[in-house]
Design a protein around this motif. Structure first.
Motif, PDB file in Angstrom:
ATOM      1  N   PHE A  20     -65.068 -88.044  10.232  1.00  0.00           N
ATOM      2  CA  PHE A  20     -66.336 -88.125   9.511  1.00  0.00           C
ATOM      3  C   PHE A  20     -66.984 -89.489   9.741  1.00  0.00           C
ATOM      4  CE2 PHE A  20     -68.915 -89.185   5.842  1.00  0.00           C
ATOM      5  CZ  PHE A  20     -69.581 -88.009   5.527  1.00  0.00           C
ATOM      6  N   PHE A  21     -66.179 -90.553   9.702  1.00  0.00           N
ATOM      7  CA  PHE A  21     -66.706 -91.908   9.823  1.00  0.00           C
ATOM      8  C   PHE A  21     -66.700 -92.452  11.249  1.00  0.00           C
ATOM      9  CE2 PHE A  21     -65.397 -91.719   5.340  1.00  0.00           C
ATOM     10  CZ  PHE A  21     -66.601 -92.078   4.761  1.00  0.00           C
ATOM     11  N   ASP A  22     -66.161 -91.715  12.200  1.00  0.00           N
ATOM     12  CA  ASP A  22     -66.042 -92.185  13.586  1.00  0.00           C
ATOM     13  C   ASP A  22     -67.073 -91.502  14.472  1.00  0.00           C
ATOM     14  OD1 ASP A  22     -65.276 -93.106  16.057  1.00  0.00           O
ATOM     15  OD2 ASP A  22     -63.261 -92.240  16.001  1.00  0.00           O
ATOM     16  N   SER A  23     -68.241 -92.115  14.584  1.00  0.00           N
ATOM     17  CA  SER A  23     -69.307 -91.493  15.399  1.00  0.00           C
ATOM     18  C   SER A  23     -68.917 -91.418  16.869  1.00  0.00           C
ATOM     19  CB  SER A  23     -70.625 -92.242  15.223  1.00  0.00           C
ATOM     20  OG  SER A  23     -70.493 -93.585  15.645  1.00  0.00           O
ATOM     21  N   ALA A  90     -75.068 -84.499  12.860  1.00  0.00           N
ATOM     22  CA  ALA A  90     -74.132 -85.030  13.857  1.00  0.00           C
ATOM     23  C   ALA A  90     -72.706 -85.047  13.321  1.00  0.00           C
ATOM     24  CB  ALA A  90     -74.550 -86.435  14.275  1.00  0.00           C
ATOM     25  N   THR A  91     -72.559 -85.320  12.048  1.00  0.00           N
ATOM     26  CA  THR A  91     -71.235 -85.336  11.438  1.00  0.00           C
ATOM     27  C   THR A  91     -70.663 -83.925  11.366  1.00  0.00           C
ATOM     28  OG1 THR A  91     -71.960 -87.229  10.135  1.00  0.00           O
ATOM     29  CG2 THR A  91     -69.923 -86.170   9.457  1.00  0.00           C
ATOM     30  N   ILE A  93     -71.362 -81.492  13.383  1.00  0.00           N
ATOM     31  CA  ILE A  93     -71.009 -81.141  14.764  1.00  0.00           C
ATOM     32  C   ILE A  93     -69.647 -81.720  15.129  1.00  0.00           C
ATOM     33  CG2 ILE A  93     -71.612 -81.621  17.179  1.00  0.00           C
ATOM     34  CD1 ILE A  93     -74.572 -81.257  16.313  1.00  0.00           C
ATOM     35  N   ARG A  94     -69.434 -82.971  14.800  1.00  0.00           N
ATOM     36  CA  ARG A  94     -68.173 -83.644  15.122  1.00  0.00           C
ATOM     37  C   ARG A  94     -66.985 -82.944  14.464  1.00  0.00           C
ATOM     38  NH1 ARG A  94     -70.367 -88.323  14.483  1.00  0.00           N
ATOM     39  NH2 ARG A  94     -69.785 -88.718  12.328  1.00  0.00           N
ATOM     40  N   LEU A  95     -67.086 -82.678  13.178  1.00  0.00           N
ATOM     41  CA  LEU A  95     -65.954 -82.079  12.469  1.00  0.00           C
ATOM     42  C   LEU A  95     -65.696 -80.632  12.882  1.00  0.00           C
ATOM     43  CD1 LEU A  95     -66.311 -84.696  10.789  1.00  0.00           C
ATOM     44  CD2 LEU A  95     -65.553 -83.373   8.841  1.00  0.00           C
ATOM     45  N   THR A  96     -66.746 -79.871  13.145  1.00  0.00           N
ATOM     46  CA  THR A  96     -66.523 -78.493  13.586  1.00  0.00           C
ATOM     47  C   THR A  96     -65.940 -78.446  14.998  1.00  0.00           C
ATOM     48  OG1 THR A  96     -68.836 -78.262  14.249  1.00  0.00           O
ATOM     49  CG2 THR A  96     -68.222 -77.399  12.084  1.00  0.00           C
ATOM     50  N   GLY A  97     -66.224 -79.446  15.808  1.00  0.00           N
ATOM     51  CA  GLY A  97     -65.595 -79.508  17.130  1.00  0.00           C
ATOM     52  C   GLY A  97     -64.087 -79.603  17.019  1.00  0.00           C
ATOM     53  N   PHE A  98     -63.610 -80.485  16.166  1.00  0.00           N
ATOM     54  CA  PHE A  98     -62.168 -80.608  15.959  1.00  0.00           C
ATOM     55  C   PHE A  98     -61.588 -79.369  15.284  1.00  0.00           C
ATOM     56  CE2 PHE A  98     -62.986 -84.994  16.971  1.00  0.00           C
ATOM     57  CZ  PHE A  98     -61.842 -85.362  17.657  1.00  0.00           C
TER      58      PHE A  98
END
Length: 177
Positions: A20-23, A90-91, A93-98
């Motif tokens: 969440f905090f790592d763009s 963007a957040t 997107i990042r979390l759903t990728g993982f």
């Protein structure tokens, strides 16, 4: 990145909070998603009579990435518009990728006989929804009910999109099992 995939598959809340905090993890999320679809495709080629095709390989990965964005958009819509949470796109997107990490279970499906294949497919999809829900809990600070509801709506949107041929890599792969 492999460690993060394992932690995502374990539904580790700390991993989703970390991401969440790592763009900078957005690139890793792309690699996780594309890698999962590549691994499933390669397992399908090795475990069946399906021949390898470079165009099919690239197409499956690109379609998987499109499906990922549909899930992310669906989760964002459900979380912000229906359940009135707040999160940046963007957040999400990042979390759903993982959250795609549990779909790696599908690599065993071509190597087991039916009806076990059906169990593997169902288990991986349920696990995927659980990972999306774990991400939603962190993203929107939701309780379990709202997180699962958001995840189910996101996956339902993705399933509808797949049924009309948009982001249909998983549907394309599953039909070979």
């Amino acid at each position: 990145m492999l460690d993060r995939m394992i932690r995502a598959a374990r539904l580790d809340k700390r991993l989703f909070t970390e991401v969440f905090f790592d763009s900078a993890a957005t690139g890793d999320a792309v690699l996780v998603t594309a890698g999962v679809y590549a691994a499933v495709y390669l397992a399908l080629v090795l475990g069946s009579s399906l021949g390898f095709g470079v165009v099919d390989f690239i197409g499956i990965m690109l379609s998987g990435l499109i499906g990922w964005l549909i899930v992310a958009g669906g989760l964002w819509l459900a979380g912000t518009k229906i359940f009135e949470g707040s999160a940046r796109g963007a957040t999400v997107i990042r979390l759903t990728g993982f959250s795609h990490a549990p779909l790696t279970l599908l690599v065993v499906a071509p190597f087991v006989g039916s009806p076990i294949t059906d169990v593997v497919v169902a288990a991986s999809l349920i696990w995927f929804v659980a990972a999306i829900a774990a991400a939603a809990r962190v993203l929107f600070d939701f309780d379990t009910r709202k997180a699962v509801g958001s995840a189910l709506l996101a996956v339902a949107l993705w399933w509808v999109a797949q049924s009309i041929g948009i982001g249909d890599s998983l549907a394309s792969l599953i039909r070979f099992f």
